[in-house]
Write an enzyme that holds these catalytic residues in place. Structure first.
Site, PDB file in Angstrom:
ATOM      1  N   HIS A 231       0.149  30.158  11.585  1.00 14.14           N
ATOM      2  CA  HIS A 231      -0.509  31.378  11.637  1.00 14.14           C
ATOM      3  C   HIS A 231      -2.019  30.729  11.311  1.00 14.14           C
ATOM      4  O   HIS A 231      -2.099  29.960  10.299  1.00 14.14           O
ATOM      5  CB  HIS A 231      -0.206  32.402  10.569  1.00 14.14           C
ATOM      6  CG  HIS A 231      -0.983  33.253   9.973  1.00 14.14           C
ATOM      7  ND1 HIS A 231      -1.947  34.207  10.736  1.00 14.14           N
ATOM      8  CD2 HIS A 231      -1.563  33.406   8.858  1.00 14.14           C
ATOM      9  CE1 HIS A 231      -2.815  34.944  10.075  1.00 14.14           C
ATOM     10  NE2 HIS A 231      -2.474  34.287   8.773  1.00 14.14           N
ATOM     11  N   TYR A 265      -7.919  39.770  10.002  1.00 18.59           N
ATOM     12  CA  TYR A 265      -8.019  40.425   8.515  1.00 18.59           C
ATOM     13  C   TYR A 265      -9.038  39.307   8.309  1.00 18.59           C
ATOM     14  O   TYR A 265      -9.392  38.120   8.419  1.00 18.59           O
ATOM     15  CB  TYR A 265      -6.954  40.521   7.754  1.00 18.59           C
ATOM     16  CG  TYR A 265      -6.130  39.102   7.515  1.00 18.59           C
ATOM     17  CD1 TYR A 265      -6.584  37.962   6.617  1.00 18.59           C
ATOM     18  CD2 TYR A 265      -5.090  38.732   8.222  1.00 18.59           C
ATOM     19  CE1 TYR A 265      -5.782  36.985   6.399  1.00 18.59           C
ATOM     20  CE2 TYR A 265      -4.427  37.491   8.104  1.00 18.59           C
ATOM     21  CZ  TYR A 265      -4.735  36.583   6.757  1.00 18.59           C
ATOM     22  OH  TYR A 265      -4.239  35.481   6.734  1.00 18.59           O
ATOM     23  N   ASP A 555      28.285  55.744   1.875  1.00 19.88           N
ATOM     24  CA  ASP A 555      29.303  56.736   2.328  1.00 19.88           C
ATOM     25  C   ASP A 555      30.236  56.381   3.365  1.00 19.88           C
ATOM     26  O   ASP A 555      29.680  55.924   4.138  1.00 19.88           O
ATOM     27  CB  ASP A 555      28.583  58.351   2.405  1.00 19.88           C
ATOM     28  CG  ASP A 555      27.932  58.118   3.574  1.00 19.88           C
ATOM     29  OD1 ASP A 555      27.574  57.051   4.174  1.00 19.88           O
ATOM     30  OD2 ASP A 555      27.764  59.437   3.943  1.00 19.88           O
TER      31      ASP A 555
END
Ligand code: FAD
Ligand code: THG
Length: 826
Positions: A231, A265, A555
């Site tokens: 990256h 960013y 469940d």
């Protein structure tokens, strides 16, 4: 004296990796009294050369996952309190995510909702307000932004060192230049790690080796599905307007910034800007070449910068932050860190090799939270935050193959900043698991969702004409907004309506089912579940599996097909894991996944009995085949097991057969159904009908975070039964503060999709959040489940924030449809 005896008695732990995860874990373990901890790293301390060494450390806490947000919140809280002589470990610059497209702007409203749901302060800002907060921004490029004041920057190396120091003060040892070459075990449990200097003995080994972890785990036969991926991160030259604003000590004051529409960013580095980029094609890293190429290097996790990949990033960066045009990239590298098939971290203990744990594919953002949960898991037996999304054993077999891991992790990289619809499924590697009805479903124009590798019809285009007819007859088909209309069809309304009024076939093949068999089977199931399953052959029992703290792990339906043979309808691989871990040592029970070898049609609706009785010699009347009973019988020439169970809450059966009979079974029912107007119906209708009936979906509505009573599942708990896992915790539990409630929306066109924040009438603070929701064809309104204060009661009015719109709803008694059970018990 007492204390030193205690620490002598503490289990010996070796943590592999002194990155942010390993050091945080050492701190958390020693804080819990497990002080015999040795952290080894192949590199130097504390810039080990792993991903942490060069992580720019941006922490955006808000995540669609509640648990991941909890992990991030804890990381921020913990790192804010760390002390390091060189300065801050956490710098609360705040976080700003901007939108340059209407789609992103709408999505930031959704994100603001998650922040409210998970208790993270945040605010949507106009473009002008964003530019005021971050003056380098060109306000004309954006539509607005989402600001979170508690987000910020982690100085990762300082956080590592401060935590390591705290751990060391409690007795931990950190050993640099100590590569683990192998895991030592006695065939059942770990006994140590092998290094060039010999074996370091250990009762517990935790692999926090970051992207090296998959390779290490493979040595002990464990698949850790992560892919090391490069990256890009770059730093500019000096930016004039920043000069003099920061000192080397403050480093950054502007909020950390995300421009997700362009996969970017940004953060300040004193008077420079650091830029991270996810826009390039995925660059998976070949670990074999990496190991050779970086042998002896300081920073094996840093690869050379590939400038050409960064060209679009730079262009877009200068558009958003025009002042960058005066500068250029001065430094850059392709840094390596882990991606996983679903974007979540990987944590848990090796099932076959007790004492071998992993905590990997963890961002700095979540590091302390994951480390704390791992420490709780190791020391106390149960993490305090629900970790099923990160569970090492959450993956189906198909998802543990190299091909799957590489393909889906690469897609996760591509999508890391994408707007992902909650019902959007990956398009790569589809068609891996299909039921025997697949060809028929395709003929009927099924639109498929994916789950657990299975193709699952969401609705059938063939029911389009039926929908039109019902519309003409006056059934409501409210228009949806563009977002909620994605991966959805109004046909599902017709399918749900038809099921309640006539009869429909549902493909239940993907429902995970296990055969639990053997002398000790009943005892095992009695011990692991809350209800009494020691009933007659032919009984079916709805029951829960709890963890030691009483949290709902799953469940199940447990069908006793023979004295020593049960079929367990479950929720997925983590159930298999739990059952397997609890098998008695004497070999008296086996657990086998029979899902793929069998198939299942749910045949439900008021006409179900009329349809199926003529095909069967046995008595299928209400008295002859009671509710929640199972029977082995024949339909035509086909051997089947029928269970009178209905997750949609209608008269009918789950009909199981060996997969080989599947097509014949489908055709038989389809043909017999023609006189009864049978349709095939999909998952969306299915989900809507089960919500009407107050049936919970484990993993979405209920998780290990919840006690049965809070989740409205007390009816499945027999406190009079002999001891079962979780019973003691339930006995000691105080009444829960939150409860799962059904809410019904006022506006017939209101739709929510899940995770939206809920507000009590007139109160400004967020009171809870939506779990699952669906439009109910039966009542003509959207129904949702929401976790709300236990003090809420039917009739209370709430408001739900859906992407910036407020919808009113009322807490409703459960179930909303057929509370007297007259539809099922007839
Ligand atoms: P590492 O830091 O890699 O630690 C693993 C350690 O294990 C290493 O020190 C290694 O030497 C050691 N090790 C491995 N094998 C062995 C062995 N056999 N024996 C002994 N020791 C061994 N995350 C964020 O949250 N925010 C960001 O802004 C951010 N930006 C990033 C930017 C870049 C360019 C990169 C590359 C990553 C970024 N990340 C970010 C991700 C983050 O850096 C990682 O996810 C995180 O640091 C992983 O921490 P870790 O402790 O698991 O791994
Ligand atoms: N079918 C089967 N097994 C399953 C499911 C299923 N296991 C996993 C999951 N789904 C379990 N969830 C439920 C939830 C509710 C019901 C069945 C499975 C149900 N409940 C009734 C009720 O609450 O009124 C009956 C309860 C009772 O009588 O105890 O039907 O779909 N095979």
């Amino acid at each position: 004296m007492q204390q030193s005896e205690d620490s002598l008695a503490a289990p010996k732990v070796v943590v592999i990796g002194a990155g942010i995860v390993g050091s945080s874990l050492a701190d958390e373990l020693t804080a819990r009294g497990w002080t015999d901890v040795t952290v080894v790293d192949r590199g130097p301390l504390f810039a080990t050369g792993g991903s942490t060494s060069h992580a720019p450390g941006l922490v955006f806490q808000t995540n669609p996952s509640k648990s991941m947000s909890e992990f991030a919140k804890y990381t921020v809280a913990k790192f804010s309190a760390l002390d390091h002589p060189d300065g801050w470990a956490f710098n609360p610059t705040g976080g700003l995510e901007v939108a340059s497209t209407p789609e992103r702007w709408a999505d930031l409203h959704r994100k603001a909702g998650w922040a409210q749901s998970w208790g993270i302060a945040g605010e949507l800002l106009t473009a002008g307000q964003c530019a005021e907060m971050h003056p380098l921004l060109d306000a004309d490029r954006i539509l607005g932004g989402f600001h979170t004041p508690t987000d910020g920057l982690v100085k990762a190396i300082r956080a590592v060192e401060a935590q390591a120091r705290a751990a060391t003060a409690r007795g931990a040892t950190f050993r640099p230049h100590t590569e683990v070459l192998g895991i030592v075990d006695d065939g059942r449990k770990v006994t140590g790690v092998r290094t060039a200097d010999g074996v370091i003995p250990a009762d517990v080994v935790v692999c926090c080796a970051g992207f090296w972890g998959a390779k290490l785990a493979k040595q002990v036969g464990l698949v850790v599905p992560l892919v090391p991926m490069a990256h890009q991160y770059a730093t500019t030259g000096r930016i004039e307007p920043l000069v003099g604003r920061n000192t080397e000590l403050t480093e950054a004051r502007l909020p950390i910034l995300r421009h997700q529409d362009q996969d970017l960013y940004f953060r300040e580095h004193v008077d420079r800007i650091g830029i991270g980029y996810y826009g390039h094609d995925p660059m998976p890293v070949d670990m074999s070449s990496l190991a050779a190429d970086t042998a002896g290097e300081q920073m094996p996790s840093m690869l050379p910068f590939t400038e050409e990949d960064f060209t679009p990033a730079w262009q877009e960066s200068t558009k958003l932050l025009p002042v960058l045009s005066d500068s250029k990239v001065e430094q850059g590298f392709n840094g390596i860190f882990s991606f996983t098939p679903d974007g979540f971290s990987i944590m848990g203990e090796h099932r076959e090799l007790s004492g071998f744990w992993v905590a990997e594919a963890v961002w700095v953002t979540h590091s302390a939270g994951i480390a704390k949960a791992t420490a709780e898991w190791i020391v106390d037996g149960t993490p305090s935050v629900d970790v099923h999304e990160c569970d090492l054993y959450r993956f189906e077999d198909v998802a543990r193959t190299d091909d799957f891991i590489l393909t889906t992790s690469s897609q996760a990289f591509v999508e890391v900043y994408d707007i992902i619809h909650p019902h959007q499924f990956r398009d790569a590697l589809r068609g891996l698991r299909t039921s025997p009805f697949y060809a028929r479903q395709q003929e009927l124009g099924a639109f498929f969702f994916e789950g657990g590798g299975w193709e699952r019809p969401a609705w059938y285009e063939a029911n389009g004409e039926l929908a039109q007819r019902l519309r003409d007859e006056g059934l409501a088909f409210p228009e949806r907004d563009e977002w909620s209309a994605k991966f959805w069809s109004p046909i599902s309304i017709a399918e749900a309506h038809w099921t309640r009024n006539h009869v429909a076939m549902y493909d239940m093949t993907p429902l995970t089912r296990y055969e639990v068999a053997g002398r000790g089977a009943v005892e095992l199931l009695q011990r692991l579940t809350t209800n009494n399953v020691d009933k007659s052959v032919g009984s079916v029992t709805y029951t829960l599996m709890l963890d030691e703290t009483g949290g709902v792990r799953s469940d199940l339906t447990v069908a006793r097909l023979a004295p020593d043979r049960f079929q367990v309808g479950a929720n997925g691989p983590t159930d298999f894991d739990w059952l397997t871990r609890h098998l008695p040592e004497d070999g008296s029970v086996t657990v086998r996944d029979v899902t793929g070898g069998t198939c299942c049609v749910g045949l439900w609706g008021p006409a179900a009995r009329d349809l199926v009785q003529p095909l069967c010699d046995d008595d299928l009347s209400h008295e002859g085949f009671k509710y929640f009973r199972a029977m082995s019988t024949h339909l035509g020439a086909i051997p089947v097991t029928m269970m009178r169970v209905s997750y949609v809450g209608e008269l009918g059966w789950e009909i199981y057969a060996d997969a080989a009979y599947g097509t014949a079974l489908w055709d038989l029912l389809w043909k017999a159904g023609q006189d009864h107007g049978v349709i095939a119906a999909g998952r969306i209708a299915f989900n809507s009908l089960r919500i009407e009936k107050a049936y919970r979906s484990w993993g979405t509505d209920v998780t290990a975070e919840h006690l049965p009573s809070a989740a409205g599942l007390d009816f499945a708990v027999r406190m009079t039964k002999d001891d079962f896992v979780g019973k003691a915790a339930l006995e000691a539990a105080s009444p829960p503060e939150k409860a799962l409630r059904s809410i019904v929306f006022h506006d017939p066109t209101a739709v929510v999709l899940g995770k939206e924040p809920v507000f009590l009438d007139g109160a400004p603070a967020c009171a809870g959040y939506v779990t699952s929701a669906a439009y109910s064809a039966t009542i003509g309104r959207c129904i949702a489940y929401a976790w709300l204060p236990a003090s809420t009661a039917p009739g209370d009015v709430v408001a739900v924030d859906y992407r910036g719109s407020r919808y009113g709803a009322t807490v409703h008694a459960e179930p909303v449809v057929d509370p007297d059970m007259t539809r099922i018990r007839r």
